[in-house]
Design an enzyme around this catalytic site. Structure first.
Site, PDB file in Angstrom:
ATOM      1  N   ASP A  15       0.815  -1.224   0.000  1.00 45.27           N
ATOM      2  CA  ASP A  15       0.000   0.000   0.000  1.00 45.27           C
ATOM      3  C   ASP A  15       0.845   1.269   0.000  1.00 45.27           C
ATOM      4  O   ASP A  15       0.681   2.149   0.851  1.00 45.27           O
ATOM      5  CB  ASP A  15      -0.941   0.018   1.214  1.00 45.27           C
ATOM      6  CG  ASP A  15      -1.713  -1.264   1.378  1.00 45.27           C
ATOM      7  OD1 ASP A  15      -2.110  -1.849   0.356  1.00 45.27           O
ATOM      8  OD2 ASP A  15      -1.922  -1.691   2.525  1.00 45.27           O
ATOM      9  N   GLU A 187     -11.206   1.345  -3.832  1.00 46.69           N
ATOM     10  CA  GLU A 187     -10.584   1.734  -2.562  1.00 46.69           C
ATOM     11  C   GLU A 187      -9.292   2.485  -2.862  1.00 46.69           C
ATOM     12  O   GLU A 187      -8.992   2.821  -4.001  1.00 46.69           O
ATOM     13  CB  GLU A 187     -10.309   0.482  -1.718  1.00 46.69           C
ATOM     14  CG  GLU A 187      -9.436  -0.545  -2.425  1.00 46.69           C
ATOM     15  CD  GLU A 187      -9.317  -1.856  -1.684  1.00 46.69           C
ATOM     16  OE1 GLU A 187      -9.585  -1.893  -0.471  1.00 46.69           O
ATOM     17  OE2 GLU A 187      -8.952  -2.854  -2.329  1.00 46.69           O
TER      18      GLU A 187
END
Length: 539
Positions: A15, A187
């Site tokens: 991420d 997302e």
């Protein structure tokens, strides 16, 4: 410019969020249940990175005792508004089922090394938040929206709301600005402004093999966003033989000389079962802006294994053996982390006079509360690890040793323990779950090996691709001996931990005392040695 091989941050570094301040690039990645929270690396050339800080380092900022595996700190976003660094992140306390407890926070600091503030709770409406600093000084908080009623697709789009930094509160109306594409699971939003457009970069398709980066744009920040003509500017979903799989969850950065790059999440599966032993890693791609004011990945959308960067990677440093000695008066080396607790003095200490790492036996190695486990990331497909242990257990409920660890149901653990009669022995504990879960509560025990009650014990392991072998030697013995069978190391992977498993493999030291008497184990050193072999060609 030299070609650099991806990933730029191998091993468990998922991420990525990147920002450039002056000549320095700063890159933040998720840490999930590992403490301290969030890793921030620094680089001047995008190829060579050094860990500079873990900002969530005290109890007033983070306490994850009781959090599940795969919970904790998700998807941090690092930014700079010209005066301060800002870090937003999610603390996930429940992740399975229709309901998710996802609490979003903001911390800030004048310098990357701190001091970092105590967190401000912003909302709990979803996860993967980011903070956008607009040209007029306004700040906007963005995250995906979770709707437990939208079965089976629970992702309800990307929401945006203004954030008032002076009061630490959201103000105005929350607006849903993007519903995503047919790939769904929208997302990981990041917002940018360029040439009169607002650009929204999102992750879609879930963080497995359908993962992708989707780009959309609008003239006004709250206008409907049109999707990029390619839809997905980066993805491996249609190229199962590509070296970099699961590509998605990206962020953009521009160099001082005007080159553009996309950092992104990726994985490198091994074995016929396509297991990602090193978890989710960080890679980088060159990008450019077209005449149509859309961003394109160079040679994309499939991610490239090799990328032009300003400088070559220091391969000697990457392959160097790391020998950690726990010196008196020194803190634990920054390569190491532990699980969940913000009170490390309850689980380990370094002797102020003689050195050595002492672990204080707490709960079992599979505990979600408090366990004495100190470990570092596995960053190579093949490596050796070794430590020397002083430990005097009195029965079978006390054990300490060397572990290759992914999560509570994915580990191998060579322990010094004792029989119920007090005789010391070596015992291998392993938990070999297979997707979707396998035997969740079954820990496998190898046949114990009795050893003398006195003397230090040297414990070692080798991992070569998907094969793990333990070794041991008693004090005074030069050569180690094999113990136990060859284990399948590939279970230390996302694919073997069940839904919501997306961290990575660690190797380290642990101590447990199920009697509750807090017995101590002392470790003289720890060695991590990368190995050049065929298993490491993907490195």
């Amino acid at each position: 410019m030299p070609l650099v091989r991806n990933p730029i941050l191998p091993g468990f570094h998922p991420d990525p969020s990147i920002v450039r301040v002056g000549e320095n690039y700063y890159l933040a990645t998720s840490t999930f249940q590992w403490f301290p929270g969030v890793q921030i690396h620094i680089s001047t050339d995008l190829a060579n990175w050094e860990l500079v800080c873990r900002p969530l380092s005290r109890r007033s900022q983070l306490d994850m005792r009781g959090h599940p595996d795969g919970g904790g700190i998700w998807a941090p976003c690092l930014s700079h508004d010209g005066e301060r660094f800002w870090l937003v992140y999610t603390d996930v306390t429940r992740k399975e089922g229709s309901f998710k407890d996802t609490h979003n926070y903001i911390v800030s600091a004048p310098e990357i090394t701190g001091p970092w503030s105590d967190p401000i709770h912003v909302n709990s409406s979803g996860f993967d938040p980011s903070l956008f600093h607009d040209d007029d000084g306004r700040k906007f908080f963005i995250n995906m929206l979770w709707d437990h009623r939208r079965r089976p697709q629970l992702f309800a789009g990307i929401v945006l709301q203004e954030f008032d930094a002076s009061t630490g509160r959201l103000v105005g109306t929350r607006k849903n600005i993007f519903q995503g594409t047919k790939l769904q699971y929208t997302e990981g939003p990041h917002l940018y402004r360029r040439n009169g457009w607002y650009y929204l970069l999102t992750a879609e398709g879930g963080t497995q093999y359908n993962h992708a980066c989707t780009l959309a744009r609008a003239r006004d920040i709250c206008d409907p966003y049109e999707v990029h003509p390619q839809e997905y500017i980066l993805t491996s979903k249609d190229t199962p033989l590509a070296a970099l799989q699961r590509a998605g969850h990206g962020d953009l950065v521009t160099t001082p000389t005007g080159e553009h790059y996309l950092v992104h999440l990726t994985s490198r599966p091994v074995t016929a079962r396509r297991r990602c032993i090193l978890g989710r890693e960080t890679a980088i791609q060159a990008a450019y802006w077209g005449d149509d004011d859309w961003l394109y990945v160079k040679d994309g959308p499939v991610p490239s294994l090799y990328v032009d960067l300003p400088r070559a990677r220091d391969e000697a440093a990457y392959w160097a053996t790391q020998h950690y000695v726990f010196k008196a008066g020194h803190e634990l080396h920054q390569d190491f982390q532990w699980l969940r607790t913000p009170e490390p003095d309850r689980i380990f200490s370094i002797d102020p006079d003689d050195g050595g790492l002492t672990l204080i036996g707490r709960e079992s190695i599979g505990s979600w509360s408090e366990q004495a486990l100190v470990a570092r990331r596995q960053m190579h497909f093949s490596f050796n690890a070794e430590t020397v242990l002083s430990f005097s257990p009195i029965d079978e409920r006390q054990f300490a040793g060397l572990t290759a660890y992914y999560a509570r149901f994915n580990f191998f653990y060579l322990t010094v323990t004792a029989h119920s009669d007090g005789q010391r022995e070596l015992l291998i504990m392993s938990s070999q779950a297979s997707f979707p879960y396998g035997d969740l509560d079954l820990e496998h025990l190898s046949e114990p090996v009795r050893i003398p009650n006195e003397g230090k014990v040297r414990l070692a392991l080798t991992i070569s691709g998907n094969q793990l072998q333990f070794f041991y030697a008693m004090e005074g013995e030069k050569e180690t001996k094999k113990i136990g069978p060859v284990f399948d190391a590939s279970i230390l992977s996302d694919e073997c931990g069940g839904p919501g498993s997306f961290t990575g493999a660690f190797v380290g030291m642990a101590c447990s005392d199920l009697n509750g008497t807090h017995i101590q184990a002392r470790f003289d050193y720890f060695t991590y040695q990368p190995v050049h072999d065929e298993s490491n060609v993907s490195n």
